[in-house]
Design an enzyme around this catalytic site. Structure first.
Site, PDB file in Angstrom:
ATOM      1  N   ARG A  38       0.591  -8.795   3.436  1.00 14.23           N
ATOM      2  CA  ARG A  38      -0.914  -8.410   3.059  1.00 14.23           C
ATOM      3  C   ARG A  38      -1.168  -8.587   4.464  1.00 14.23           C
ATOM      4  NH1 ARG A  38      -5.393  -8.888  -0.604  1.00 14.23           N
ATOM      5  NH2 ARG A  38      -6.311 -10.502  -0.319  1.00 14.23           N
ATOM      6  N   LEU A  63     -10.150  -5.889   2.060  1.00 10.85           N
ATOM      7  CA  LEU A  63      -9.503  -5.698   1.528  1.00 10.85           C
ATOM      8  C   LEU A  63      -9.306  -7.031  -0.300  1.00 10.85           C
ATOM      9  CD1 LEU A  63      -6.194  -7.364   3.587  1.00 10.85           C
ATOM     10  CD2 LEU A  63      -6.155  -4.970   2.283  1.00 10.85           C
ATOM     11  N   SER A  64      -9.129  -7.068  -1.749  1.00  8.96           N
ATOM     12  CA  SER A  64      -9.786  -7.031  -2.806  1.00  8.96           C
ATOM     13  C   SER A  64      -8.811  -8.381  -2.918  1.00  8.96           C
ATOM     14  CB  SER A  64      -9.117  -6.246  -4.210  1.00  8.96           C
ATOM     15  OG  SER A  64     -10.500  -5.379  -3.907  1.00  8.96           O
ATOM     16  N   ALA A  65      -8.436  -9.066  -3.407  1.00  5.92           N
ATOM     17  CA  ALA A  65      -7.375 -10.607  -4.263  1.00  5.92           C
ATOM     18  C   ALA A  65      -6.208  -9.921  -4.200  1.00  5.92           C
ATOM     19  CB  ALA A  65      -8.510 -11.495  -5.193  1.00  5.92           C
TER      20      ALA A  65
END
Length: 377
Positions: A38, A63-65
């Site tokens: 990530r 970026l989403s969680a």
């Protein structure tokens, strides 16, 4: 949005935490998450925050969680060969993970509003293909991105097996999203503050399931043009005729991965302390990568026609024997690089088996580099 699981010290520990909290539940999704770090999708100065279960934004980059991406990947129920459309594709992180599951004969498209984010996504995709050894352990469906507003997709565009929208959708746009989906397909989207899975069960029938509460920025509405006509966003071609050269590369890489002891193994970390029981279990297991299953012709490049002496059959047997000999040598080399440390199997020098097998083939260097996708070592 996020914070559902504890932060990890690295990508593997983050995935361990997501598994323990049951956000990641399937092997395919786990392998995809472990294959792509990530942090590689963060700007360098923000990498320290990459393994927290939090969303991240810098300018137009977002970026989403991790817990959200986990639920999305599980809900999409991805399989090799499907078509996927990512609305608001952003950095390409999700699209790249999806591509690891779809395989070389899937379709992987994304629509992104901001041109600078598209450029960023292609930079990250290029880095993954050229530098990440995970590329050689999977059969990859490379994503294609186009710039535009996802609410302006041309009405004549084809439908997809799987669709994800990464921005908050209001009820008035729900039907528009559904029209992008094939019968039997799955749409995952944040609908009125709930991550929602919609399955198209028939031409006019749907099944809807709420997954978790979420908070997403809303879709950006299209701007009115001076002539009053909407700007149609043209998606990439759904199906492109592959060249024989490209098909041969796919087939050869597939055969080399499967030869010898089967699928290429997952990477193992060495020299790190095991921090929890999940990680301890992962060190002990010897799980092969679940590669996509396809039926391949034994050779996509036609050889000489058989004659009465069965010469071509003999040549093929000789080639198979050469390939087996190369694979055996590489496996012996890998085995010599291993050592026992307690009950944990450790690889002292990680070997990219597919790369080594290709480099040992009796082929001209340009062909070897083509088979390697011109990847740097």
């Amino acid at each position: 949005m996020g914070g559902a699981v504890s932060a990890g010290e690295d990508n593997d520990e983050l995935i361990d935490n997501l598994k323990e909290a049951q956000y990641i539940r399937s092997d395919l999704v786990e392998h995809a998450f472990r294959a792509i770090d990530r942090a590689d999708y963060y700007l360098e100065e923000f990498r320290d925050s990459a393994y927290k279960d939090l969303a991240w934004r810098h300018g137009n980059i977002h970026l989403s969680a991790p817990c959200i991406y986990s639920e999305v990947m599980e809900a999409l129920d991805l399989q090799p060969g499907l078509s996927f459309l990512n609305l608001g594709s952003g950095t390409g992180y999700l699209s790249t993970m999806v591509g690891l599951i779809l395989g070389p004969f899937g379709v992987n498209h994304g629509v992104e509003l901001h041109e600078d984010v598209i450029e960023y996504a292609y930079q990250k995709l290029d880095f993954f293909i050229k530098m990440n050894d995970s590329f050689d352990r999977f059969e990859f469906c490379e994503p294609s991105f186009v710039v535009g507003n996802c609410l302006e997709i041309a009405p004549e565009s084809r439908q997809y097996d799987r669709v994800y929208c990464g921005a908050g959708v209001q009820r008035e746009h729900e039907d528009y999203m559904k029209k992008l989906l094939k019968v039997g397909g799955i749409l995952v989207l944040p609908l009125e503050e709930k991550l929602t899975k919609i399955t198209r069960t028939g031409y006019n029938t749907w099944e809807t399931r709420k997954i978790i509460a979420v908070s997403f920025a809303p879709l950006v509405l299209p701007k009115h043009r001076e002539n009053g006509k909407p700007r149609a966003v043209s998606l990439p071609a759904m199906f492109e005729v592959r060249s024989l050269q490209d098909l041969a590369r796919i087939s050869i890489r597939h055969i080399l991965k499967k030869s010898g002891s089967g699928s290429l193994p997952l990477p193992r970390r060495t020299g790190l302390k095991r921090r929890n029981h999940l990680k301890q279990k992962r060190e002990h297991r010897d799980t092969p990568l679940l590669t996509n299953s396809y039926l391949f012709m034994s050779r996509l490049i036609p050889g000489p026609m058989d004659n009465n002496n069965n010469q071509s059959s003999t040549d093929n047997e000789d080639e198979d024997e050469d390939c087996r000999r190369v694979c055996e040598q590489l496996e012996e080399k890998e085995e010599n690089g291993r050592r026992k440390e307690g009950s944990v199997l450790v690889i002292e020098t990680p070997i990219n088996l597919l790369r080594e097998r290709i480099l040992c083939l009796p082929l001209p260097e340009p062909l070897k580099m083509y088979l390697l996708y011109y990847r740097e070592k």
